[in-house]
Design an enzyme around this catalytic site. Sequence first.
Site, PDB file in Angstrom:
ATOM      1  N   GLY A   1       6.118  -2.720  -4.499  1.00 24.51           N
ATOM      2  CA  GLY A   1       4.781  -3.191  -4.863  1.00 24.51           C
ATOM      3  C   GLY A   1       4.796  -4.631  -5.339  1.00 24.51           C
ATOM      4  CG  PHE A   2       1.755  -5.831  -7.885  1.00 19.02           C
ATOM      5  CD1 PHE A   2       0.961  -6.658  -7.096  1.00 19.02           C
ATOM      6  CD2 PHE A   2       1.223  -4.615  -8.292  1.00 19.02           C
ATOM      7  CE1 PHE A   2      -0.337  -6.285  -6.731  1.00 19.02           C
ATOM      8  CE2 PHE A   2      -0.066  -4.231  -7.934  1.00 19.02           C
ATOM      9  CZ  PHE A   2      -0.843  -5.068  -7.156  1.00 19.02           C
TER      10      PHE A   2
ATOM     11  N   PRO B   1       8.923  -6.697  -5.732  1.00 17.84           N
ATOM     12  CG  PRO B   1       8.585  -8.338  -4.128  1.00 17.84           C
ATOM     13  CD  PRO B   1       8.379  -8.041  -5.592  1.00 17.84           C
ATOM     14  CG  LEU B   2      12.295  -1.737  -3.677  1.00 16.52           C
ATOM     15  CD1 LEU B   2      12.519  -0.805  -2.499  1.00 16.52           C
ATOM     16  CD2 LEU B   2      12.675  -1.057  -4.995  1.00 16.52           C
TER      17      LEU B   2
ATOM     18  CG  PHE C   1       3.958   0.179  -6.198  1.00 16.75           C
ATOM     19  CD1 PHE C   1       2.959  -0.565  -5.573  1.00 16.75           C
ATOM     20  CD2 PHE C   1       3.852   0.384  -7.573  1.00 16.75           C
ATOM     21  CE1 PHE C   1       1.875  -1.078  -6.296  1.00 16.75           C
ATOM     22  CE2 PHE C   1       2.782  -0.123  -8.298  1.00 16.75           C
ATOM     23  CZ  PHE C   1       1.794  -0.853  -7.662  1.00 16.75           C
TER      24      PHE C   1
ATOM     25  CE1 TYR D   1      -6.398  -0.029  -3.938  1.00 15.45           C
ATOM     26  CE2 TYR D   1      -6.103   0.408  -1.617  1.00 15.45           C
ATOM     27  CZ  TYR D   1      -5.765   0.641  -2.928  1.00 15.45           C
ATOM     28  OH  TYR D   1      -4.762   1.541  -3.217  1.00 15.45           O
TER      29      TYR D   1
ATOM     30  CG  LEU E   1       8.100  -2.111   1.199  1.00 17.72           C
ATOM     31  CD1 LEU E   1       7.379  -3.122   2.082  1.00 17.72           C
ATOM     32  CD2 LEU E   1       9.490  -1.805   1.768  1.00 17.72           C
TER      33      LEU E   1
HETATM   34  N1  LIG Z   1      -2.509   5.430  -5.398  1.00 23.33           N
HETATM   35  C1  LIG Z   1      -2.269   4.310  -6.028  1.00 23.33           C
HETATM   36  O1  LIG Z   1      -2.431   4.220  -7.235  1.00 23.33           O
HETATM   37  C2  LIG Z   1      -1.770   3.130  -5.267  1.00 23.33           C
HETATM   38  C3  LIG Z   1      -1.255   2.024  -5.967  1.00 23.33           C
HETATM   39  C4  LIG Z   1      -0.785   0.956  -5.224  1.00 23.33           C
HETATM   40  C5  LIG Z   1      -0.815   0.997  -3.854  1.00 23.33           C
HETATM   41  N2  LIG Z   1      -1.342   2.075  -3.190  1.00 23.33           N
HETATM   42  C6  LIG Z   1      -1.339   2.176  -1.714  1.00 23.33           C
HETATM   43  O2  LIG Z   1       0.006   2.102  -1.306  1.00 23.33           O
HETATM   44  C7  LIG Z   1       0.160   1.058  -0.345  1.00 23.33           C
HETATM   45  C8  LIG Z   1       1.544   0.455  -0.481  1.00 23.33           C
HETATM   46  O3  LIG Z   1       1.704  -0.149  -1.742  1.00 23.33           O
HETATM   47  P1  LIG Z   1       1.668  -1.740  -1.944  1.00 23.33           P
HETATM   48  O4  LIG Z   1       1.071  -2.388  -0.751  1.00 23.33           O
HETATM   49  O5  LIG Z   1       1.060  -1.985  -3.261  1.00 23.33           O
HETATM   50  O6  LIG Z   1       3.186  -2.078  -2.150  1.00 23.33           O
HETATM   51  P2  LIG Z   1       4.468  -2.092  -1.167  1.00 23.33           P
HETATM   52  O7  LIG Z   1       4.129  -1.523   0.161  1.00 23.33           O
HETATM   53  O8  LIG Z   1       5.591  -1.529  -1.932  1.00 23.33           O
HETATM   54  O9  LIG Z   1       4.751  -3.644  -1.062  1.00 23.33           O
HETATM   55  C9  LIG Z   1       3.821  -4.564  -0.629  1.00 23.33           C
HETATM   56  C10 LIG Z   1       4.406  -5.941  -0.859  1.00 23.33           C
HETATM   57  O10 LIG Z   1       5.572  -6.096  -0.076  1.00 23.33           O
HETATM   58  C11 LIG Z   1       5.411  -7.190   0.819  1.00 23.33           C
HETATM   59  N3  LIG Z   1       5.979  -6.771   2.116  1.00 23.33           N
HETATM   60  C12 LIG Z   1       5.509  -5.833   2.951  1.00 23.33           C
HETATM   61  N4  LIG Z   1       6.307  -5.700   4.015  1.00 23.33           N
HETATM   62  C13 LIG Z   1       7.307  -6.582   3.841  1.00 23.33           C
HETATM   63  C14 LIG Z   1       8.455  -6.924   4.601  1.00 23.33           C
HETATM   64  N5  LIG Z   1       8.725  -6.332   5.779  1.00 23.33           N
HETATM   65  N6  LIG Z   1       9.279  -7.878   4.114  1.00 23.33           N
HETATM   66  C15 LIG Z   1       9.016  -8.500   2.937  1.00 23.33           C
HETATM   67  N7  LIG Z   1       7.953  -8.215   2.169  1.00 23.33           N
HETATM   68  C16 LIG Z   1       7.108  -7.258   2.618  1.00 23.33           C
HETATM   69  C17 LIG Z   1       3.944  -7.485   0.883  1.00 23.33           C
HETATM   70  O11 LIG Z   1       3.714  -8.873   1.029  1.00 23.33           O
HETATM   71  P3  LIG Z   1       3.119  -9.466   2.419  1.00 23.33           P
HETATM   72  O12 LIG Z   1       1.664  -9.182   2.393  1.00 23.33           O
HETATM   73  O13 LIG Z   1       3.465 -10.909   2.318  1.00 23.33           O
HETATM   74  O14 LIG Z   1       3.852  -8.767   3.524  1.00 23.33           O
HETATM   75  C18 LIG Z   1       3.461  -7.032  -0.495  1.00 23.33           C
HETATM   76  O15 LIG Z   1       3.608  -8.070  -1.436  1.00 23.33           O
HETATM   77  C19 LIG Z   1      -0.979   0.089  -0.680  1.00 23.33           C
HETATM   78  O16 LIG Z   1      -1.236  -0.795   0.388  1.00 23.33           O
HETATM   79  C20 LIG Z   1      -2.087   1.031  -1.028  1.00 23.33           C
HETATM   80  O17 LIG Z   1      -2.735   1.482   0.152  1.00 23.33           O
HETATM   81  C21 LIG Z   1      -1.797   3.144  -3.892  1.00 23.33           C
END
Ligand SMILES: NC(=O)c1ccc[n+]([C@@H]2O[C@H](COP(=O)([O-])OP(=O)(O)OC[C@H]3O[C@@H](n4cnc5c(N)ncnc54)[C@H](OP(=O)(O)O)[C@@H]3O)[C@@H](O)[C@H]2O)c1
Length: 293
Positions: free
Chosen positions: A215-216, A218-219, A211, A61, A213
Site C-alpha cells: 500500500g502506502f 511499498p514492501l 495493500f 474513492y 504490495l
Molecule cells: N478495504 C480496504 O480498506 C482497502 C484499503 C486499501 C485498499 N483497498 C483496495 O485494495 C487495492 C490494493 O491496495 P492499494 O492500491 O492501496 O495498495 P497496493 O496494491 O499494495 O500498492 C499500490 C502501490 O504500489 C504501487 N505499485 C503497483 N504496482 C506496482 C509495480 N508493479 N511496481 C512498483 N510499484 C507498484 C502503486 O503505485 P503506481 O500507481 O505508481 O503503480 C501504489 O503506490 C486498492 O486499489 C483498493 O481497491 C481496500
Amino acid sequence: MLGGRFTFPGTSLIVQRMGYGAMQLAGPGVFGPPKDPNGAVALLREAVSAGVNHIDTADFYGPHVTNQIIRKALHPYPAALVIVSKLGAVRPPDGSWQPAGSPKDLTAGVHDNLRNLGLDALDIVNYRAMGAIHGAAEGSIAEQVNVLADLKRQGLIRHIGLSNVTTTQVAEAQAITDIVCVQNNYNLANRGDDALIDDLARQGIAYVPFFPLGGFTPLQSSSLSSAADRLGAKPMQVALAWLLHRSPNILLIPGTSSIAHLRENLAAAQLSLSPETLGKLYGIGAAAGSVTH
Ligand SMILES: NC(=O)c1ccc[n+]([C@@H]2O[C@H](COP(=O)([O-])OP(=O)(O)OC[C@H]3O[C@@H](n4cnc5c(N)ncnc54)[C@H](OP(=O)(O)O)[C@@H]3O)[C@@H](O)[C@H]2O)c1
C-alpha cells in the site's frame, strides 16, 4: 494466464484470481480527480482486454471519481465483469476518512455506487468496518450487516462481503447472512490473518488482501529482492506470485495508476515459485513478527 478462476461461494460469479484495485485511479491521497483522466480510462480498458474481470472500488474513492472513471471506461459492462464495492466510509471536503455506518449512511452509499457506476444492482458489496484505519478492531458489526442483508433483499446488492474485520466479526456476520469474501490488510510482511485465510479457504470464501504490495508503504525486503533477481522478475511481481501460492482462495486486487505496472502485475500470475523460494519468502513475515498460528 491470470492465476486461474475462482467462484464466489453460492454465486454464479466467476473471476480470474488476478484482478485490479481501482483506488489508485483517483487523485493524490485518493482524493479528487487524477492528473491524467484519459490515462486512467486507458488503464482500465487495458486491464479488461487482458482478461481482468474483478475490479475493486468504493464510491468514497475520490469521492465518486473512481466509480465515474470505471463507468466512463467500461460501461456498458462486459457480462463477465464483477465489480466489488464497499460501504462504511465517507470523505468530507477536508479529505479525511470518516466512518459512515448508520443505516441511512449505508443506504445512501449503495445509491451513490449505483448512480456513479450506472448499475441497477451491485454484484458484491463489502461492509468496511472502520475500527482502525489499516487494521481491524473488535466490536459488533451486526447492525451494519443487517442493513446490507436488507439491501440484498431489496435487490440492490447481490452478495455481501466484509472488510477490515476480525475473525469474531466474520462469525457474527455469518450468523446473519452469507458472506462471499473478506478483504483485509495482508501481504508478505503482514501476516496477521494467516489463520483466518485458512479458515475461509475451508469454507470456500474468498480472501482479498488489500495493500498486497504494501500500500502506502511499498514492501521492501532483501529476501524478496534476491528471489526476484533469481527469477529475473521484479520484487512486486514476486510479492503477488507469493500471494497466489499462499492459498487458492486468495484473489488479488493490486492497485496502480501506471499501465507499465499493470502489465507487470498481470504477468506476475505466470511466475512459478520453487519450494526453496517459497520457504525464503515465508520467512519475511516471520522476521517481521507478523505470523500467526
Ligand atoms: N478495504 C480496504 O480498506 C482497502 C484499503 C486499501 C485498499 N483497498 C483496495 O485494495 C487495492 C490494493 O491496495 P492499494 O492500491 O492501496 O495498495 P497496493 O496494491 O499494495 O500498492 C499500490 C502501490 O504500489 C504501487 N505499485 C503497483 N504496482 C506496482 C509495480 N508493479 N511496481 C512498483 N510499484 C507498484 C502503486 O503505485 P503506481 O500507481 O505508481 O503503480 C501504489 O503506490 C486498492 O486499489 C483498493 O481497491 C481496500
